[in-house]
Design a protein around this motif. Structure first.
Motif, PDB file in Angstrom:
ATOM      1  N   TRP A 191       1.826  67.203  33.543  1.00  0.00           N
ATOM      2  CA  TRP A 191       0.952  67.834  32.546  1.00  0.00           C
ATOM      3  C   TRP A 191       1.775  68.381  31.378  1.00  0.00           C
ATOM      4  O   TRP A 191       1.433  68.179  30.210  1.00  0.00           O
ATOM      5  CB  TRP A 191       0.146  68.966  33.215  1.00  0.00           C
ATOM      6  CG  TRP A 191      -0.426  69.915  32.221  1.00  0.00           C
ATOM      7  CD1 TRP A 191      -1.517  69.708  31.429  1.00  0.00           C
ATOM      8  CD2 TRP A 191       0.104  71.190  31.845  1.00  0.00           C
ATOM      9  NE1 TRP A 191      -1.724  70.774  30.603  1.00  0.00           N
ATOM     10  CE2 TRP A 191      -0.743  71.707  30.835  1.00  0.00           C
ATOM     11  CE3 TRP A 191       1.185  71.957  32.283  1.00  0.00           C
ATOM     12  CZ2 TRP A 191      -0.528  72.949  30.246  1.00  0.00           C
ATOM     13  CZ3 TRP A 191       1.400  73.188  31.699  1.00  0.00           C
ATOM     14  CH2 TRP A 191       0.560  73.672  30.687  1.00  0.00           C
ATOM     15  N   LYS A 192       2.895  69.050  31.696  1.00  0.00           N
ATOM     16  CA  LYS A 192       3.716  69.659  30.646  1.00  0.00           C
ATOM     17  C   LYS A 192       4.334  68.577  29.749  1.00  0.00           C
ATOM     18  O   LYS A 192       4.371  68.710  28.531  1.00  0.00           O
ATOM     19  CB  LYS A 192       4.808  70.512  31.300  1.00  0.00           C
ATOM     20  CG  LYS A 192       5.630  71.314  30.339  1.00  0.00           C
ATOM     21  CD  LYS A 192       4.822  72.447  29.730  1.00  0.00           C
ATOM     22  CE  LYS A 192       5.633  73.195  28.690  1.00  0.00           C
ATOM     23  NZ  LYS A 192       4.880  74.248  28.051  1.00  0.00           N
ATOM     24  N   ARG A 230       2.101  65.243  23.290  1.00  0.00           N
ATOM     25  CA  ARG A 230       0.947  65.318  22.359  1.00  0.00           C
ATOM     26  C   ARG A 230       1.247  66.272  21.215  1.00  0.00           C
ATOM     27  O   ARG A 230       0.918  66.015  20.073  1.00  0.00           O
ATOM     28  CB  ARG A 230      -0.294  65.798  23.110  1.00  0.00           C
ATOM     29  CG  ARG A 230      -0.931  64.686  23.897  1.00  0.00           C
ATOM     30  CD  ARG A 230      -2.271  65.152  24.427  1.00  0.00           C
ATOM     31  NE  ARG A 230      -2.851  64.165  25.312  1.00  0.00           N
ATOM     32  CZ  ARG A 230      -3.446  64.444  26.458  1.00  0.00           C
ATOM     33  NH1 ARG A 230      -3.531  65.681  26.872  1.00  0.00           N
ATOM     34  NH2 ARG A 230      -3.961  63.492  27.199  1.00  0.00           N
ATOM     35  N   GLY A 231       1.909  67.393  21.551  1.00  0.00           N
ATOM     36  CA  GLY A 231       2.274  68.387  20.532  1.00  0.00           C
ATOM     37  C   GLY A 231       3.187  67.763  19.497  1.00  0.00           C
ATOM     38  O   GLY A 231       3.001  67.953  18.289  1.00  0.00           O
TER      39      GLY A 231
END
Ligand SMILES: O=P(O)(O)OC[C@H]1O[C@H](O[C@H]2O[C@H](CO)[C@@H](O)[C@H](O)[C@H]2O)[C@H](O)[C@@H](O)[C@@H]1O
Length: 375
Positions: A363-364, A370-371
């Motif tokens: 997830w991270k 995405r960031g």
């Protein structure tokens, strides 16, 4: 003390440490026994404490009952109509699987810094008969290594710090051995530390070292006549293992331990999984260690921190309780059995812990990617 290490004063006021010299309680089981699954005896904490004031055979029976209650051996029945299964199902409603609730957990942690606290035995490594062979798998090690790249990570164990490090073998993590009485952080320059301090070394029970060594030697001698008993020196505490002791001999072992402990009013007794733990009476436990580590990481009074503590036994309850009381983060109990716990979620065994940690890493990774893509 090396120049790199900051030894934090024993009397650090914010943690309300009691002076070891001022405390003189008799050794007692201080934690609540778990709700035992089918067949095991459950004793209320008050009754337990009351009985412990009584000398003689009844007191020893209480010890043995508590030893039994701390070591559940029955899985919940698969018969859906049985009361045990009902009990299990209702327990799961209150302590759902952290894997099944993963998305919800992530949602709750949004905008906060996740900090990971991992117990060792029964959490990162499966419980085995020989404590010296409680190795974690390479796969688990690789997962924890990835995890620590993304989140500050601490291993919090009842074991001696060096021993738990020899099992985990990962630099760059915080290690809290002896139930948090021996905390060491990564050397200066850790990317997680907000304040650029030197590495931490915190040993609030160092005055007890000579006493612990003395008690260790006496316990080794006293219990040598009980087949299967094993005494482990965990530096600031001592473990007396009874996993390999015939149940008929538990009472004899309890007598031996009690006969040694009655001479040491500054030590107390707690319990883990088939183990009696002898430790200083100072007000320090895994929960205090968690708070200390959060403070060391610069998250003392932050509302944007999300500590996750994963552990499997009674000594981990102190940390679960702190999180519950602070209303911050979450506790995850590793157990196949319903137990009385302050944790909010559950996982059944170390393999599920590994899957949960891997999901956090995935997830991270994805959210960082995405960031970056958005920039
Ligand atoms: O806080 P932890 O990391 O969970 O340490 C608690 C105790 O763990 C070890 O004992 C437990 O694991 C052993 C190996 O699987 C098992 O044989 C024993 O019955 C369990 O109680 C360790 O040996 C103890 O010193 C720790 O206090």
């Amino acid at each position: 003390m090396t120049k790199q290490n900051v030894a934090v004063s024993y009397a650090k006021p914010s943690f309300n440490l009691g002076s070891p010299m001022a405390v003189s309680n008799p050794p007692v089981f201080v934690q609540k026994p778990p709700v035992a699954p089918g067949g095991c005896i459950t004793i209320s904490r008050n009754k337990l404490l009351k009985n412990l004031e009584i000398n003689g055979p009844q007191r020893i029976n209480t010890w043995v009952d508590s030893m039994r209650a701390s070591s559940p051996t029955h899985r919940p029945s698969t018969d859906l109509s049985s009361p045990t299964e009902d009990h299990y199902s209702s327990w799961m409603i209150h302590h759902p699987s952290a894997l099944e609730m993963f998305d919800r957990i992530i949602e709750t942690s949004k905008g906060k810094h996740i900090v990971m606290f991992l117990d060792y035995d029964g959490t990162l490594s499966p419980i085995v008969d020989d404590p010296d062979r409680a190795f974690m798998s390479d796969k688990m090690r690789a997962t924890v290594k990835k995890l620590a790249r993304y989140f500050p990570t601490a291993i919090v164990s009842g074991r001696c710090r060096d021993k738990v490090y020899s099992f985990v073998k990962l630099a760059g993590l915080y290690y809290a051995g002896s139930h948090g009485m021996d905390i060491k952080g990564p050397a200066k320059g850790s990317k997680y530390k907000k304040n650029d301090q030197a590495g931490i070394l915190f040993q609030p029970a160092s005055d007890y070292l000579p006493m612990i060594n003395e008690v260790y030697n006496e316990l080794v001698e006293k219990t040598s006549s009980t087949p299967g008993a094993m005494v482990e020196n965990n530096r600031f505490c001592v473990s007396v293992h009874f996993r390999r002791v015939d149940e008929k001999k538990w009472s004899e072992l309890a007598q031996q331990v009690r006969s040694v402990l009655k001479e040491y009013p500054k030590l107390r007794l707690t319990q883990g999984r088939k183990v009696l733990e002898i430790r200083p009476t100072i007000k320090w436990d895994k929960g205090k260690a968690l708070e200390f580590l959060l403070e060391s990481l610069g998250f003392a009074n932050c509302s944007d921190v999300f500590p996750v503590y994963i552990g499997d036994d009674r000594t981990d309850e102190d940390a679960f309780k702190i999180l519950r009381d602070r209303g911050q983060g979450l506790g995850i109990l590793v157990s196949k059995f319903p137990k009385d716990t302050s944790a909010s979620y559950s996982l059944q065994e170390p393999s599920e812990v590994m899957n949960f940690l891997q999901r956090l890493v995935d997830w991270k990774r994805l959210s960082s990617y995405r960031g970056q893509a958005r920039v």
